[in-house]
Design a protein around this motif. Sequence first.
Motif, PDB file in Angstrom:
ATOM      1  N   ALA A   8       0.952  -1.208   0.024  1.00 34.68           N
ATOM      2  CA  ALA A   8       0.011  -0.052   0.006  1.00 34.68           C
ATOM      3  C   ALA A   8       0.655   1.305  -0.040  1.00 34.68           C
ATOM      4  O   ALA A   8       2.029   1.289   0.651  1.00 34.68           O
ATOM      5  N   ALA A   9       0.477   2.308  -0.614  1.00 35.76           N
ATOM      6  CA  ALA A   9       1.114   3.567  -0.810  1.00 35.76           C
ATOM      7  C   ALA A   9       0.706   4.556   0.397  1.00 35.76           C
ATOM      8  O   ALA A   9      -0.217   4.374   1.246  1.00 35.76           O
ATOM      9  N   VAL A  10       1.599   5.401   0.808  1.00 33.23           N
ATOM     10  CA  VAL A  10       1.276   6.502   1.931  1.00 33.23           C
ATOM     11  C   VAL A  10       1.231   7.761   1.166  1.00 33.23           C
ATOM     12  O   VAL A  10       1.935   8.251   0.529  1.00 33.23           O
ATOM     13  N   VAL A  11      -0.068   8.253   1.457  1.00 39.40           N
ATOM     14  CA  VAL A  11      -0.508   9.308   0.794  1.00 39.40           C
ATOM     15  C   VAL A  11      -0.558  10.391   1.828  1.00 39.40           C
ATOM     16  O   VAL A  11      -1.086  10.419   2.845  1.00 39.40           O
ATOM     17  N   ALA A  12      -0.108  11.728   1.616  1.00 35.73           N
ATOM     18  CA  ALA A  12       0.069  12.681   2.571  1.00 35.73           C
ATOM     19  C   ALA A  12      -1.088  13.816   1.668  1.00 35.73           C
ATOM     20  O   ALA A  12      -1.080  14.136   0.668  1.00 35.73           O
ATOM     21  N   ILE A  13      -2.021  14.646   2.686  1.00 31.95           N
ATOM     22  CA  ILE A  13      -2.699  15.567   2.222  1.00 31.95           C
ATOM     23  C   ILE A  13      -2.806  16.709   3.266  1.00 31.95           C
ATOM     24  O   ILE A  13      -2.625  16.517   4.607  1.00 31.95           O
ATOM     25  N   GLY A  14      -3.201  18.048   2.827  1.00 36.95           N
ATOM     26  CA  GLY A  14      -3.607  18.878   3.562  1.00 36.95           C
ATOM     27  C   GLY A  14      -2.445  20.126   3.607  1.00 36.95           C
ATOM     28  O   GLY A  14      -1.394  20.054   4.298  1.00 36.95           O
ATOM     29  N   GLY A  15      -3.090  21.036   3.036  1.00 41.20           N
ATOM     30  CA  GLY A  15      -2.274  22.392   2.911  1.00 41.20           C
ATOM     31  C   GLY A  15      -0.861  22.018   2.166  1.00 41.20           C
ATOM     32  O   GLY A  15       0.013  23.096   2.202  1.00 41.20           O
ATOM     33  N   ILE A  16      -0.838  21.196   1.404  1.00 49.67           N
ATOM     34  CA  ILE A  16       0.315  20.829   0.390  1.00 49.67           C
ATOM     35  C   ILE A  16       0.545  21.992  -0.786  1.00 49.67           C
ATOM     36  O   ILE A  16      -0.484  21.775  -1.499  1.00 49.67           O
ATOM     37  N   THR A  17       1.423  22.555  -0.577  1.00 51.30           N
ATOM     38  CA  THR A  17       1.554  23.408  -1.972  1.00 51.30           C
ATOM     39  C   THR A  17       2.830  23.160  -2.798  1.00 51.30           C
ATOM     40  O   THR A  17       3.751  22.223  -2.563  1.00 51.30           O
ATOM     41  N   PRO A  18       2.876  23.632  -4.143  1.00 47.38           N
ATOM     42  CA  PRO A  18       3.941  23.068  -4.711  1.00 47.38           C
ATOM     43  C   PRO A  18       5.268  23.264  -4.093  1.00 47.38           C
ATOM     44  O   PRO A  18       6.297  22.444  -4.326  1.00 47.38           O
ATOM     45  N   ALA A  19       5.682  24.629  -3.481  1.00 50.60           N
ATOM     46  CA  ALA A  19       6.805  24.680  -2.667  1.00 50.60           C
ATOM     47  C   ALA A  19       7.261  23.719  -1.615  1.00 50.60           C
ATOM     48  O   ALA A  19       8.372  23.561  -1.173  1.00 50.60           O
TER      49      ALA A  19
END
Length: 231
Positions: free
Chosen positions: A182-193
């Motif tokens: 399974a992959a680990v996904v991060a979410i929340g307030g992520i910008t390109p920078a």
Amino acid sequence: MTTLRFPSGLYGVTPEWDDTDRLLDAVRAAAEGGMRALQLRRKNATPEQRAAQARALAPLCRALGVVFLINDHWRLALEVGADGAHLGRDDGDLAQARADAGPDLILGASCYNELDRARQLLDAGADYIAFGAVFSSPTKPQAVQAPLSLLAQARELAIRHAADREPVTAATASSATTVARAAVVAIGGITPALAPQVAQAGADSIAVITGLFEAPDIKAAAQTCAAPFSA
């Protein structure tokens, strides 16, 4: 050797747009920039609006080579030919969804900041486990905060879980066996920078809404988000 059951890199999540033509154009631009997966997330739409956009996005994503998931509604995903669905805490039991939908539908799930929940969801058949918000989120300002340090722990958990499900035998001990995890996904307030920082912390994929679809140049934003995962 391990492979992922969900694409690494940029995972776009749709904003609350009623204009389907605008959304389709934005998805094309994001895909040109390297977006590898898309989630239709329409919390404020009517069921009819959600279904209409799902039917428009499914063939487009297929043509673009983008994995397409629908938030909350795995039955709708099956109905329109989407690749999968994302389930939150209140969206039904993932194990039951897996049993009903079968092994081919990609199922991802929100783990917030809870490793114990991630363990349970991996056992239930999740193809990815999502953690966040890793930064303050304009979409969900009251969301629980998940520290970046949790991502490396989650990745190790996913690796161990996959290894436990594929035990080494005499037949495989001397061969280069590939184990899908399974992959680990991060979410929340992520910008390109911020994408490089999240990738370095251990995320396999980053789910991005505002930082992608509200960017002045969607293709350029996608390229910047995807770059840390292509190195």
